[in-house]
Design a protein around this motif. Structure first.
Motif, PDB file in Angstrom:
ATOM      1  N   ALA A   1       0.828  -1.200   0.000  1.00  0.00           N
ATOM      2  CA  ALA A   1       0.000   0.000   0.000  1.00  0.00           C
ATOM      3  C   ALA A   1       0.866   1.256   0.000  1.00  0.00           C
ATOM      4  CB  ALA A   1      -0.923  -0.005   1.216  1.00  0.00           C
ATOM      5  N   SER A   2       1.958   1.237   0.768  1.00  0.00           N
ATOM      6  CA  SER A   2       2.870   2.382   0.801  1.00  0.00           C
ATOM      7  C   SER A   2       3.530   2.596  -0.555  1.00  0.00           C
ATOM      8  CB  SER A   2       3.938   2.158   1.878  1.00  0.00           C
ATOM      9  OG  SER A   2       4.749   3.282   2.044  1.00  0.00           O
ATOM     10  N   LEU A   3       3.849   1.505  -1.248  1.00  0.00           N
ATOM     11  CA  LEU A   3       4.392   1.605  -2.599  1.00  0.00           C
ATOM     12  C   LEU A   3       3.389   2.284  -3.526  1.00  0.00           C
ATOM     13  CD1 LEU A   3       6.853   0.552  -4.411  1.00  0.00           C
ATOM     14  CD2 LEU A   3       5.299  -1.302  -5.042  1.00  0.00           C
ATOM     15  N   CYS A   4       2.112   1.906  -3.401  1.00  0.00           N
ATOM     16  CA  CYS A   4       1.065   2.518  -4.228  1.00  0.00           C
ATOM     17  C   CYS A   4       0.898   4.001  -3.914  1.00  0.00           C
ATOM     18  CB  CYS A   4      -0.261   1.781  -4.017  1.00  0.00           C
ATOM     19  SG  CYS A   4      -0.302   0.101  -4.679  1.00  0.00           S
ATOM     20  N   VAL A   5       1.044   4.360  -2.641  1.00  0.00           N
ATOM     21  CA  VAL A   5       0.969   5.775  -2.260  1.00  0.00           C
ATOM     22  C   VAL A   5       2.062   6.567  -2.958  1.00  0.00           C
ATOM     23  CG1 VAL A   5       1.285   7.392  -0.348  1.00  0.00           C
ATOM     24  CG2 VAL A   5      -0.171   5.383  -0.046  1.00  0.00           C
ATOM     25  N   GLY A   6       3.296   6.036  -2.939  1.00  0.00           N
ATOM     26  CA  GLY A   6       4.401   6.715  -3.604  1.00  0.00           C
ATOM     27  C   GLY A   6       4.182   6.847  -5.103  1.00  0.00           C
TER      28      GLY A   6
ATOM     29  N   GLY B   1      -9.917   4.070   2.259  1.00  0.00           N
ATOM     30  CA  GLY B   1      -8.971   4.980   1.622  1.00  0.00           C
ATOM     31  C   GLY B   1      -8.661   4.575   0.197  1.00  0.00           C
ATOM     32  N   ALA B   2      -8.469   3.279  -0.022  1.00  0.00           N
ATOM     33  CA  ALA B   2      -8.207   2.798  -1.382  1.00  0.00           C
ATOM     34  C   ALA B   2      -9.409   3.048  -2.290  1.00  0.00           C
ATOM     35  CB  ALA B   2      -7.856   1.310  -1.349  1.00  0.00           C
ATOM     36  N   GLY B   3     -10.616   2.908  -1.732  1.00  0.00           N
ATOM     37  CA  GLY B   3     -11.815   3.197  -2.512  1.00  0.00           C
ATOM     38  C   GLY B   3     -11.896   4.666  -2.907  1.00  0.00           C
ATOM     39  N   LEU B   4     -11.571   5.565  -1.965  1.00  0.00           N
ATOM     40  CA  LEU B   4     -11.547   6.995  -2.289  1.00  0.00           C
ATOM     41  C   LEU B   4     -10.456   7.314  -3.299  1.00  0.00           C
ATOM     42  CD1 LEU B   4     -12.126   8.623   1.225  1.00  0.00           C
ATOM     43  CD2 LEU B   4     -13.670   8.702  -0.750  1.00  0.00           C
ATOM     44  N   LEU B   5      -9.333   6.629  -3.176  1.00  0.00           N
ATOM     45  CA  LEU B   5      -8.251   6.824  -4.147  1.00  0.00           C
ATOM     46  C   LEU B   5      -8.721   6.457  -5.547  1.00  0.00           C
ATOM     47  CD1 LEU B   5      -5.280   7.406  -4.807  1.00  0.00           C
ATOM     48  CD2 LEU B   5      -4.741   5.058  -4.119  1.00  0.00           C
ATOM     49  N   LEU B   6      -9.450   5.355  -5.659  1.00  0.00           N
ATOM     50  CA  LEU B   6      -9.985   4.948  -6.958  1.00  0.00           C
ATOM     51  C   LEU B   6     -11.040   5.940  -7.448  1.00  0.00           C
ATOM     52  CD1 LEU B   6     -10.101   2.874  -9.231  1.00  0.00           C
ATOM     53  CD2 LEU B   6     -11.735   1.559  -7.876  1.00  0.00           C
ATOM     54  N   ALA B   7     -11.897   6.414  -6.542  1.00  0.00           N
ATOM     55  CA  ALA B   7     -12.922   7.381  -6.937  1.00  0.00           C
ATOM     56  C   ALA B   7     -12.291   8.682  -7.429  1.00  0.00           C
ATOM     57  CB  ALA B   7     -13.848   7.664  -5.749  1.00  0.00           C
ATOM     58  N   GLY B   8     -11.246   9.139  -6.743  1.00  0.00           N
ATOM     59  CA  GLY B   8     -10.564  10.348  -7.185  1.00  0.00           C
ATOM     60  C   GLY B   8      -9.879  10.159  -8.527  1.00  0.00           C
ATOM     61  N   SER B   9      -9.310   8.970  -8.737  1.00  0.00           N
ATOM     62  CA  SER B   9      -8.644   8.678 -10.009  1.00  0.00           C
ATOM     63  C   SER B   9      -9.648   8.662 -11.159  1.00  0.00           C
ATOM     64  CB  SER B   9      -7.925   7.323  -9.927  1.00  0.00           C
ATOM     65  OG  SER B   9      -6.962   7.325  -8.901  1.00  0.00           O
ATOM     66  N   VAL B  10     -10.831   8.086 -10.910  1.00  0.00           N
ATOM     67  CA  VAL B  10     -11.883   8.070 -11.933  1.00  0.00           C
ATOM     68  C   VAL B  10     -12.343   9.497 -12.237  1.00  0.00           C
ATOM     69  CG1 VAL B  10     -14.248   7.349 -12.433  1.00  0.00           C
ATOM     70  CG2 VAL B  10     -12.646   5.737 -11.390  1.00  0.00           C
ATOM     71  N   THR B  11     -12.444  10.333 -11.202  1.00  0.00           N
ATOM     72  CA  THR B  11     -12.818  11.734 -11.408  1.00  0.00           C
ATOM     73  C   THR B  11     -11.803  12.438 -12.300  1.00  0.00           C
ATOM     74  OG1 THR B  11     -13.892  11.807  -9.231  1.00  0.00           O
ATOM     75  CG2 THR B  11     -13.327  13.917 -10.258  1.00  0.00           C
ATOM     76  N   LEU B  12     -10.532  12.187 -12.064  1.00  0.00           N
ATOM     77  CA  LEU B  12      -9.491  12.804 -12.888  1.00  0.00           C
ATOM     78  C   LEU B  12      -9.514  12.260 -14.314  1.00  0.00           C
ATOM     79  CD1 LEU B  12      -6.530  12.897 -10.337  1.00  0.00           C
ATOM     80  CD2 LEU B  12      -7.871  14.827 -11.165  1.00  0.00           C
ATOM     81  N   LEU B  13      -9.903  11.008 -14.477  1.00  0.00           N
ATOM     82  CA  LEU B  13      -9.966  10.431 -15.825  1.00  0.00           C
ATOM     83  C   LEU B  13     -11.070  11.072 -16.667  1.00  0.00           C
ATOM     84  CD1 LEU B  13      -9.304   6.624 -15.264  1.00  0.00           C
ATOM     85  CD2 LEU B  13      -8.018   8.168 -16.741  1.00  0.00           C
TER      86      LEU B  13
ATOM     87  N   VAL C   1      -6.489   0.599  -8.289  1.00  0.00           N
ATOM     88  CA  VAL C   1      -7.105  -0.739  -8.295  1.00  0.00           C
ATOM     89  C   VAL C   1      -6.205  -1.729  -7.565  1.00  0.00           C
ATOM     90  CG1 VAL C   1      -7.815  -2.654  -9.767  1.00  0.00           C
ATOM     91  CG2 VAL C   1      -8.432  -0.321 -10.394  1.00  0.00           C
ATOM     92  N   ILE C   2      -4.900  -1.652  -7.810  1.00  0.00           N
ATOM     93  CA  ILE C   2      -3.955  -2.548  -7.121  1.00  0.00           C
ATOM     94  C   ILE C   2      -4.024  -2.334  -5.612  1.00  0.00           C
ATOM     95  CG2 ILE C   2      -1.510  -3.069  -6.782  1.00  0.00           C
ATOM     96  CD1 ILE C   2      -1.091  -2.405  -9.743  1.00  0.00           C
ATOM     97  N   ALA C   3      -4.065  -1.069  -5.184  1.00  0.00           N
ATOM     98  CA  ALA C   3      -4.162  -0.776  -3.750  1.00  0.00           C
ATOM     99  C   ALA C   3      -5.445  -1.358  -3.164  1.00  0.00           C
ATOM    100  CB  ALA C   3      -4.112   0.738  -3.524  1.00  0.00           C
ATOM    101  N   LEU C   4      -6.531  -1.264  -3.906  1.00  0.00           N
ATOM    102  CA  LEU C   4      -7.808  -1.810  -3.438  1.00  0.00           C
ATOM    103  C   LEU C   4      -7.725  -3.326  -3.293  1.00  0.00           C
ATOM    104  CD1 LEU C   4     -10.730  -0.809  -2.794  1.00  0.00           C
ATOM    105  CD2 LEU C   4     -11.318  -1.452  -5.146  1.00  0.00           C
ATOM    106  N   VAL C   5      -7.142  -4.002  -4.269  1.00  0.00           N
ATOM    107  CA  VAL C   5      -7.002  -5.460  -4.216  1.00  0.00           C
ATOM    108  C   VAL C   5      -6.090  -5.866  -3.059  1.00  0.00           C
ATOM    109  CG1 VAL C   5      -6.122  -7.475  -5.449  1.00  0.00           C
ATOM    110  CG2 VAL C   5      -7.465  -5.758  -6.682  1.00  0.00           C
ATOM    111  N   VAL C   6      -4.990  -5.137  -2.881  1.00  0.00           N
ATOM    112  CA  VAL C   6      -4.066  -5.436  -1.781  1.00  0.00           C
ATOM    113  C   VAL C   6      -4.781  -5.369  -0.448  1.00  0.00           C
ATOM    114  CG1 VAL C   6      -2.069  -4.539  -0.509  1.00  0.00           C
ATOM    115  CG2 VAL C   6      -1.958  -4.784  -2.992  1.00  0.00           C
ATOM    116  N   MET C   7      -5.591  -4.356  -0.252  1.00  0.00           N
ATOM    117  CA  MET C   7      -6.305  -4.218   1.017  1.00  0.00           C
ATOM    118  C   MET C   7      -7.389  -5.280   1.186  1.00  0.00           C
ATOM    119  SD  MET C   7      -5.059  -1.939   2.997  1.00  0.00           S
ATOM    120  CE  MET C   7      -3.486  -2.636   2.472  1.00  0.00           C
ATOM    121  N   LEU C   8      -7.982  -5.703   0.077  1.00  0.00           N
ATOM    122  CA  LEU C   8      -8.994  -6.759   0.163  1.00  0.00           C
ATOM    123  C   LEU C   8      -8.404  -8.083   0.631  1.00  0.00           C
ATOM    124  CD1 LEU C   8     -11.167  -6.071  -3.027  1.00  0.00           C
ATOM    125  CD2 LEU C   8     -11.935  -5.958  -0.644  1.00  0.00           C
TER     126      LEU C   8
END
Length: 511
Positions: free
Chosen positions: A278-283, A342-354, A485-492
């Motif tokens: 998860a920390s790798l994904c944050v970076g 947090g991973a879900g919000l990260l994905l939601a923000g990424s979709v917003t930017l897309l 998506v990777i961060a979300l799967v990792v947390m799952l």
């Protein structure tokens, strides 16, 4: 206050506020120096020359800080937090003095490396001390304050560097560290108390050397390949080959060492492995957005540099706010589920930017950036506090240092991979340019931003370049979405309950 489960006692909570102030001062030194130099480039080059070597001013700092972070974490577990953070801050200040008196570009690069060697101790051990001084319910709020130092530095740093270099000379950028660093050391020495049982340790010197030998070339390639030399070239092959050999030797040694520098259990437990991924994904996320969102705002939307900084400020605001509020959430639903949110919000923000288009408003980007910041704050803080809570005092420095290390690797990896995606996309776009425009078009994304603002560039060329930049940044945002998506799967797949790790002959597995 935490009760240690080992021979070393946690620091007492006497005057914790003053200790925290010292830690925030020390952290601000490393945070500001990661960004403050950027706007002083013209002044430094004008004085010292060596423009072609200037990127090493950044790389030397990042490289030295990255490879020493896990080393400091282990030494803090062996000898205490205070000696390591005092040593790191002092070394940072020595490097600052040498930066301020640098007489040539090579001298400045070497001094920045010394700064980086000290900076490796600042963030990781500061977060470790927070874990020592504050209980789980308080730690989320305090870690949020520590995160705000980095968010504020990302916004203030470039502006401060520009003001100091213009009105006080670029050397003042480094000399200004001295009073703040001395104040941080004085507060930590006076108010931070540790009851460390003195005993003889077998320092894993060989492990530390091998750690540097495999992480150094890796970070060097990620920072330099594709910019200073081609990916498919002998420097890349040589560095990666040496990295692989040193990594294999490092793994073998760490399995046999009595007190390994980076123990195998850090990546052998599902909880700690999930936190590190998860920390790798944050970076990766931070690197991609901080590098390319301002480029998009300025070159595609035509925003001013100040307005472009606004979109990053939104992320820098969202992160500490979410981190500060994370304690209430993880005390109710647990660390894993908070990180999952947090991973879900990260994905939601990424979709917003897309969904951003070439004619979108800055507010659209700022909203997406803000949501990403909320996600990063929840994800990073809950995993940090979570892994700190399942180990005792003698292992807290190692797990905290490993998270800081993987985040740094993620930042370098994001700059390399996402930068390669952007450059490849823009290069393909430029190759498809009409012949009538080719004489005006640049060869790289860096030159593209300059050509767009040049007075002699035709409107047709500007529009063509903006379309190419939109395409390249849009593909970077797809990459950020994949990381989410990777961060979300990792947390799952990370265990829902963070149980204390048991240390025996075999690597632990928290299920």
């Amino acid at each position: 206050m935490n009760t240690p489960a080992s021979s070393a006692a946690a620091p007492r909570t006497v005057r914790r506020g003053r200790v925290l102030a010292g830690l925030m001062l020390a952290t601000s030194l490393a945070a500001l120096d990661a960004t403050v130099v950027a706007t002083a480039v013209p002044a430094i080059v004008r004085d010292l020359g060596g423009f072609s070597a200037f990127p090493w001013v950044f790389s030397a700092y990042v490289l030295a800080a990255a490879v020493t972070t896990p080393v400091y974490g282990k030494l803090a577990d062996l000898y205490g937090r205070r000696p390591m953070i005092v040593f790191g801050t002092s070394l940072f200040l020595v490097g600052s003095v040498f930066c301020g008196v640098a007489w040539s570009m090579p001298a400045l690069i070497m001094a920045r490396a010394v700064q980086g060697l000290g900076a490796g101790a600042l963030q990781g051990i500061s977060q470790t001390v927070v874990g020592d001084l504050y209980d789980i319910a308080e730690r989320g709020r305090i870690s949020g304050w520590m995160s705000s130092v980095w968010g504020l530095s990302a916004v203030v740093g470039p502006a401060l560097g520009g003001v100091l270099s213009q009105y006080g000379g670029w050397r003042l950028i480094f000399f200004i560290n001295i009073p703040f660093g001395l104040a941080a050391v004085a507060m930590i020495v006076r108010y931070l108390r540790e009851n460390v049982v003195r005993r003889r340790h077998r320092i894993d010197v060989g492990g530390a050397v091998l750690l540097v030998l495999w992480t150094g070339p890796l970070v060097l390639v990620l920072l330099s390949a594709g910019t200073r030399w081609p990916w498919a070239s002998w420097p890349t092959y040589l560095a990666l080959g040496g990295c692989v050999v040193a990594l294999v030797l490092f793994v073998v040694r760490e399995r046999r060492a009595s007190e390994p520098m980076l123990p195998p259990w850090v990546f052998g437990s599902r909880v700690t492995a999930g936190a590190n991924l998860a920390s790798l994904c944050v970076g990766l996320t931070v690197s991609g957005l901080t590098t390319f969102l301002p480029t998009f705002a300025q070159s595609v939307l035509g925003a001013s540099p100040v307005a472009a900084g606004f979109v990053l400020a939104a992320m820098s605001i969202g992160w500490p706010v979410a981190a500060t509020c994370s304690a209430r959430l993880y005390m109710r639903i647990g660390f894993r589920d908070t990180a999952l949110a947090g991973a879900g919000l990260l994905l939601a923000g990424s979709v917003t930017l897309l969904t951003v288009r070439a004619d979108s408003s800055l507010w659209h980007i700022a909203v997406g950036s803000l949501v990403v910041g909320f996600g990063l704050g929840l994800l990073s803080n809950s995993t940090m506090v979570g892994v700190q809570s399942i180990v005792d005092w003698t292992r807290r420095g190692v797990v905290t240092g490993s998270l800081m290390f993987t985040r740094t690797i993620g930042t370098a990896l994001g700059a390399a991979v996402l930068g390669a995606v952007a450059n490849a996309s823009l290069t393909d776009w430029l190759r498809s340019a009409p012949r009538s425009l080719r004489a005006e078009l640049p060869a790289s994304i860096d030159d593209a931003t300059r050509v767009i603002t040049a007075a002699d560039t035709s409107q047709a060329a500007v529009e063509f370049l903006r379309a190419g930049l939109y395409l390249s940044v849009h593909r970077v945002l797809w990459g950020v979405g994949v990381v989410a998506v990777i961060a979300l799967v990792v947390m799952l797949v990370t265990p829902r309950r963070f149980r204390p790790l048991r240390f025996g002959d075999a690597p632990p597995d928290a299920r």
